[in-house]
Motif scaffolding. Structure first.
Motif, mmCIF file in Angstrom:
data_model
loop_
_atom_site.group_PDB
_atom_site.id
_atom_site.type_symbol
_atom_site.label_atom_id
_atom_site.label_comp_id
_atom_site.label_asym_id
_atom_site.label_seq_id
_atom_site.Cartn_x
_atom_site.Cartn_y
_atom_site.Cartn_z
ATOM 1 N N THR A 86 26.189 37.984 14.887
ATOM 2 C CA THR A 86 27.312 38.118 13.971
ATOM 3 C C THR A 86 26.782 38.419 12.577
ATOM 4 O O THR A 86 25.787 37.836 12.146
ATOM 5 C CB THR A 86 28.164 36.828 13.928
ATOM 6 N N GLU A 142 27.990 38.829 8.452
ATOM 7 C CA GLU A 142 29.017 38.599 7.439
ATOM 8 C C GLU A 142 29.004 39.746 6.440
ATOM 9 O O GLU A 142 27.970 40.060 5.845
ATOM 10 C CB GLU A 142 28.757 37.272 6.728
ATOM 11 N N LEU A 154 33.771 39.270 9.316
ATOM 12 C CA LEU A 154 32.657 39.098 10.236
ATOM 13 C C LEU A 154 32.606 40.286 11.188
ATOM 14 O O LEU A 154 33.642 40.738 11.682
ATOM 15 C CB LEU A 154 32.793 37.803 11.025
ATOM 16 N N THR A 200 24.764 35.640 10.321
ATOM 17 C CA THR A 200 25.249 34.276 10.150
ATOM 18 C C THR A 200 24.238 33.258 10.674
ATOM 19 O O THR A 200 23.396 33.573 11.517
ATOM 20 C CB THR A 200 26.589 34.100 10.877
#
Length: 323
Positions: free
Chosen positions: A95, A97, A107, A129
């Motif tokens: 993931t 950001e 995200l 992340t």
């Protein structure tokens, strides 16, 4: 994602000289590019390169991972500017950001597309992340045509539904394929889709014959129209095809991206994170970034923005394109 090379070369991109490209499938091999720092995350850059600089309006493709974040340090790209392009983020795992100067805070997750329009000028940051253990995906850029390259910056997010195929599955994040159409807006006709193939499967996808296409293989022993395409390679197919036939010869599933669009009729200069048309345009964008003008602020990132690299001592000029 930023092009964080400290000495980026200018690249003049456009349709091949001496008419249309030859028929058949060209195989383009990526080069490794570190994204800076002592624990640099390395990406495999497949566009641009000497053999081919554009596929439709797609002008930049970085393919990275799977990287163990505990070793690579993950992604931590400080605020940096863009003009004249759209960025397309697509993940396979992990993931990221995203924060930008138009106030977007989102995200990027696997199977979800984030498209950011740089236009007149935008800045953004990208950070993996804390819960990300494996980071794996692609970062793509789209050149904006002249009449839209100064458009207002913007951001879009979309989660494409999987479309089943006989022997696979497709997720269409831009354009249309396999009966599905993405609602995400672009300024030229484009195709962007993730395709997964079952072991031993062959699928034939109907495509626009006015498009040129690229197939970027992430995993599997894939053949495009009979031509072998290894992982991290990009296969190019010239316009004129109404269908693409893909085969996975591996005993495990294969995954790939299909990119396409009509040949881009304009020449562009790419330098650092800018897509322009002239040396003066690039110089002006760099000066604006250094002065803190035009690109706004990215709020919420813990750290200083990326400084612009030094320009070369001579005016930005085109590289000769491969014939």
């Amino acid at each position: 994602m930023s092009n964080t090379e400290t000495r980026p070369a200018e690249v003049r991109c456009g349709a091949p000289e001496n008419g249309a490209p030859a028929a058949g499938v060209e195989i383009l091999t990526a080069r490794d590019v570190p994204l800076g720092g002592p624990r640099a995350m390395t990406v495999r850059r497949t566009l641009p390169q000497r053999a081919r600089t554009l596929i439709g309006a797609w002008c930049f493709a970085d393919h990275y991972g799977p990287d163990e974040v505990s070793r690579s340090g993950g992604m931590n790209v400080a605020p940096h500017p863009h003009i004249g392009l759209q960025t397309v983020s697509w993940l396979f795992s992990g993931t990221i950001e995203h924060r930008d100067s138009v106030g977007s805070h989102a995200l990027v997750r696997p199977g979800e597309v984030n498209l950011m329009t740089g236009g007149h000028g935008i800045s953004h940051s990208e950070v993996s992340t804390p819960d990300t253990t494996i980071l794996h995906g692609v970062q793509l850029w789209v050149a904006l045509p002249s009449e839209h390259r100064d458009t207002a910056p913007a951001f879009e997010h979309h989660v494409p539904a999987p479309v089943p195929l006989d022997g696979g599955e497709v997720r269409v994040f831009l354009g249309s394929l396999a009966g599905d159409t993405s609602p995400v807006g672009t300024f030229t006709p484009l195709l962007g889709a993730e395709v997964t193939l079952a072991p031993g499967a062959t699928v034939t996808l109907d495509v626009d014959p006015g498009f040129e296409h690229g197939v970027l293989v992430d995993s599997g022993d894939v053949r495009l129209e009979g031509a072998a395409v290894r992982p991290a390679e990009l296969a190019y197919a010239a316009p004129g095809r109404g269908a693409l036939t893909l085969t996975n010869e591996a005993p495990a599933p294969a995954r790939l991206l299909v990119l396409g669009g009509p040949p881009f009729p304009e020449e562009i200069i790419m330098w650092w994170n800018f897509v322009g048309r002239s040396h003066e345009e690039i110089v002006r964008a760099r000066e604006d970034w250094a002065k803190g003008d035009r690109f706004g602020e990215v709020h919420g990132y813990d750290g200083a923005p990326l400084p612009a690299p030094e320009l070369p001592n001579t005016p930005l000029k085109p590289r000769r394109r491969a014939r």
